[in-house]
Design a protein around this motif. Sequence first.
Motif, PDB file in Angstrom:
ATOM      1  N   GLN A 621     -99.594  24.283 -84.653  1.00 61.02           N
ATOM      2  CA  GLN A 621     -98.792  25.244 -85.417  1.00 61.02           C
ATOM      3  C   GLN A 621     -99.436  25.621 -86.745  1.00 61.02           C
ATOM      4  OE1 GLN A 621     -95.946  26.644 -84.241  1.00 61.02           O
ATOM      5  NE2 GLN A 621     -96.291  25.561 -82.324  1.00 61.02           N
ATOM      6  N   GLU A 688     -98.773  28.057 -70.107  1.00 60.12           N
ATOM      7  CA  GLU A 688     -99.061  27.425 -71.396  1.00 60.12           C
ATOM      8  C   GLU A 688     -99.438  28.465 -72.446  1.00 60.12           C
ATOM      9  OE1 GLU A 688    -100.557  22.886 -70.646  1.00 60.12           O
ATOM     10  OE2 GLU A 688    -102.072  24.449 -70.623  1.00 60.12           O
ATOM     11  N   SER A 691     -96.229  30.399 -73.469  1.00 57.38           N
ATOM     12  CA  SER A 691     -95.207  29.630 -74.187  1.00 57.38           C
ATOM     13  C   SER A 691     -95.728  28.948 -75.438  1.00 57.38           C
ATOM     14  CB  SER A 691     -94.617  28.570 -73.261  1.00 57.38           C
ATOM     15  OG  SER A 691     -95.596  27.587 -72.926  1.00 57.38           O
ATOM     16  N   GLY A 692     -97.062  28.744 -75.507  1.00 56.77           N
ATOM     17  CA  GLY A 692     -97.624  28.023 -76.642  1.00 56.77           C
ATOM     18  C   GLY A 692     -97.287  26.547 -76.603  1.00 56.77           C
ATOM     19  N   ARG A 693     -96.971  26.035 -75.401  1.00 54.23           N
ATOM     20  CA  ARG A 693     -96.617  24.624 -75.263  1.00 54.23           C
ATOM     21  C   ARG A 693     -97.441  23.982 -74.164  1.00 54.23           C
ATOM     22  NH1 ARG A 693     -90.148  25.440 -74.903  1.00 54.23           N
ATOM     23  NH2 ARG A 693     -90.887  27.246 -73.734  1.00 54.23           N
ATOM     24  N   ASP A 725     -93.564  32.271 -76.508  1.00 58.59           N
ATOM     25  CA  ASP A 725     -93.846  31.714 -77.825  1.00 58.59           C
ATOM     26  C   ASP A 725     -93.252  32.631 -78.891  1.00 58.59           C
ATOM     27  OD1 ASP A 725     -94.937  30.723 -80.181  1.00 58.59           O
ATOM     28  OD2 ASP A 725     -96.926  30.381 -79.333  1.00 58.59           O
ATOM     29  N   LYS A 726     -92.377  32.077 -79.727  1.00 54.73           N
ATOM     30  CA  LYS A 726     -91.674  32.890 -80.729  1.00 54.73           C
ATOM     31  C   LYS A 726     -92.647  33.581 -81.683  1.00 54.73           C
ATOM     32  CE  LYS A 726     -87.495  31.890 -79.404  1.00 54.73           C
ATOM     33  NZ  LYS A 726     -87.850  31.100 -78.218  1.00 54.73           N
ATOM     34  N   ARG A 727     -93.854  33.037 -81.818  1.00 55.47           N
ATOM     35  CA  ARG A 727     -94.832  33.607 -82.745  1.00 55.47           C
ATOM     36  C   ARG A 727     -95.418  34.917 -82.231  1.00 55.47           C
ATOM     37  NH1 ARG A 727     -98.859  28.693 -83.254  1.00 55.47           N
ATOM     38  NH2 ARG A 727     -98.444  28.731 -81.010  1.00 55.47           N
TER      39      ARG A 727
END
Length: 810
Positions: A621, A688, A691-693, A725-727
Amino acid sequence: MIIRKLMNPFVQPDPRPNKKLLHNEFCHFRTIIVVVLCLSSYGVCLETGILTPSVVLRDSDTIVSQGKVFTMGFFSPNGTTRRYIGIWYYVSNVSVMRVANRDRPINDTSGSITISSDGNIVLMNGNNETVWSTNATTSTSNTSAQLTDNGNLILFDQSNNVSLWESHKHPTNSFLPTTRLSHNTNTGEKVRLNSWRTSQDPNYGNYFVGLHVSVGIPQLFTWNQDRPFWRSGPWNGRVFTGVTSMYSVYVDGFNVVNEGGTYYFTRNFRQNLIVKDFLNPDGILIEEVWNNQMGFWNRSFNGPDVPCDVYNYCGPFGFCNQYNSPICQCLRGYEPKNKQEWDGGNWSGGCKRTTPLQCERGNNATDKSKGDIFSKLTMVKVPDLIQWSPGLENECRSLCLKSCSCLAYSYDTDIGCMFWSESLIDIQQYQADAGLDLYVRVPYSERDKKKDKKVIIIVAVIISLVVASVGLFLSWRWMSKRKVKNVIVLKESGDSNSSDSTSIVLRNPEDRVIIEELPLYSIETLVNATNNFHTTNKLGEGGFGPVYKGKLANRKEIAVKRLSTASGQGMEEFMNEVAVISKLQHRNLVRLLGCCVERDEKMLIYEYLQNRSLDVFLFDQSQMVLDWRKRFNIIEDFGMARIFGGNQDQANTKRVVGTYGYMSPEYALSGIFSEKSDVFSFGVLVLEIISGRRNTNFYNEELSLTLSGNAWKLWNEDKAVEFIDKRISNPSFDTEIARCIHIGLLCGQESPVNRPTISTVLSMLSTEIVDLPLPKEPLFTDRWNHAHSGSSSRQIGSANNISFTILDGR
């Protein structure tokens, strides 16, 4: 902008912010100019919103851009007292990126800079003589100047905010944000960088770097005066094909655009990344990245870097490979033009053809049925003097054969057919997966020579085998007690200790893992490369131990993963990672160069990735956020360069090794690996990226969902936006991203039969296939969630001896 006083005019400006300075209150160009005189321990300071005719910048003053990215002021090169106006990065006063009066220094501290009566920015000496000026054509004296956070000094007409002059349109030796190197193919005019004369003299040097476009194909060149010194290879719309470091999943931001016959080379610099690209006095194009934590510049690229990078190093019809001995060789069908010079290490004369081509022999040829053939040279920077024609890959060969003057051809999907007819110069062959394939035209007789060569090799091999068999019969017992130099035998847990950690007897010989042709590095080599694992070379630390940056004797940069004895990773896990990485051929995965198993040390040697790995940018992050466009480019890149070989349909392995979270069910349970297994891994990666996860770290305790299970649930409920991903979530892209989630779910289905092929996936991504089938519910129950305890590597009991490895700590 901030103008501030410094006490010592003979040193370069101090980049550290003076906390006693007043805050910059101006905004844009119509704000009221505020001039404040103040006294401090540093002397008199002057703060103003903009440079106007009423403001004079003295030798001890500096201007700082609003975001404190760049500084402008007077400086002296190291070891000199000559004064120049320069622009440098705020964080480092030794990083001068532009010099105004590079050929007319001021010999004392009497210089000043201001807006003259004709509206231009001028530099004056103590005698009020103009030393340098913007020389813009202006019809007004109502002008002002601004230093932007891009390092661009702009002269504005304040009446209409029109730019009259910009420093980036007149670059010196450095490439900055918004700088555009150009080539106007209609007039021949070029905007190029020009090196300093020496490291202490910013006057005009001998070297230039810029864009050169021929037949619509752009290339980047460095010239020594008017002679080529280095060349990038052709631009294919994504990368320069002769620059290996550009073959990366990460988008470096370089681009070439054509605007009415004028080609521009630009770069979109990453946010929060301070980069300087400059041409040094020796003609070396260098890129350095500012390490804010350590406070110095890290070198990330320089070219030429090795002799093979130098333009036409091996002469006409020769090619250079840094890993060959000698590094210069003649193309097939050619021989040295001057053998004495060639054998003496002077390769500049190049090579000549040994036998005329069939088309050159014309009507006198007695073997007209035996036409010319092509010899393939892989992974090369294709020659200079390119000719071009549109066409498909299977058409290039016939187009070349139609013209007797055609000496070679190559093909790139984004360029088309490339041909060469004058000469074949500046060919460089690479060791890694880079460059293009070059097909060199040779007479048919070369095919017979190749057959003769094979016969000689076969005979020699037979004789060698006979001799070796006799020797082997006499010494096989002695050899069985020695370790094989390039073979590592895996120690099974529970075996007795051995004095040689690389040669351990197993209870079951079938459980051995043999890694062949993998270089072994000695501890001494790695100690020297990393400066005895000095802390300044430490890149990071994962669950299995620290990773160090090193440089080998041949200047190759490496990353050394030194496994900690307390990590819990034994010989089993170590060999698992060696087996997995050494067998993968995907161009976007880090390459394993070798390993070290000596004494109590177990180390893995990887290629050094200057830009770090993809997971850093996705999951950390604190790092720069990759926007959706870059993430989509990454997805396409991985899709086009899959791991599974194109000539394979299915493979079966008794021992399964792989990365937990990316392994398909059929491979994990049965050892069956096919293209569809590759598709499954690709699907996990897509989810991945979106979602960034991490798939391996994600677990929904309430619903017992994995990452793919969570994606399917939200997609099935028309809530796919919640998975993004919220970003990077943006209404403009949410529909496209939801489609990619759909594709990722199709790839991750349990049955290989239901998964699309890679070619179908690419058609889905490019929207050639509009209507997508519905994905089946993935496996997301606890039978696939075995690692929730946080163990980074463990074994699951099965008939196939499954061993999982996660990506952490690389």
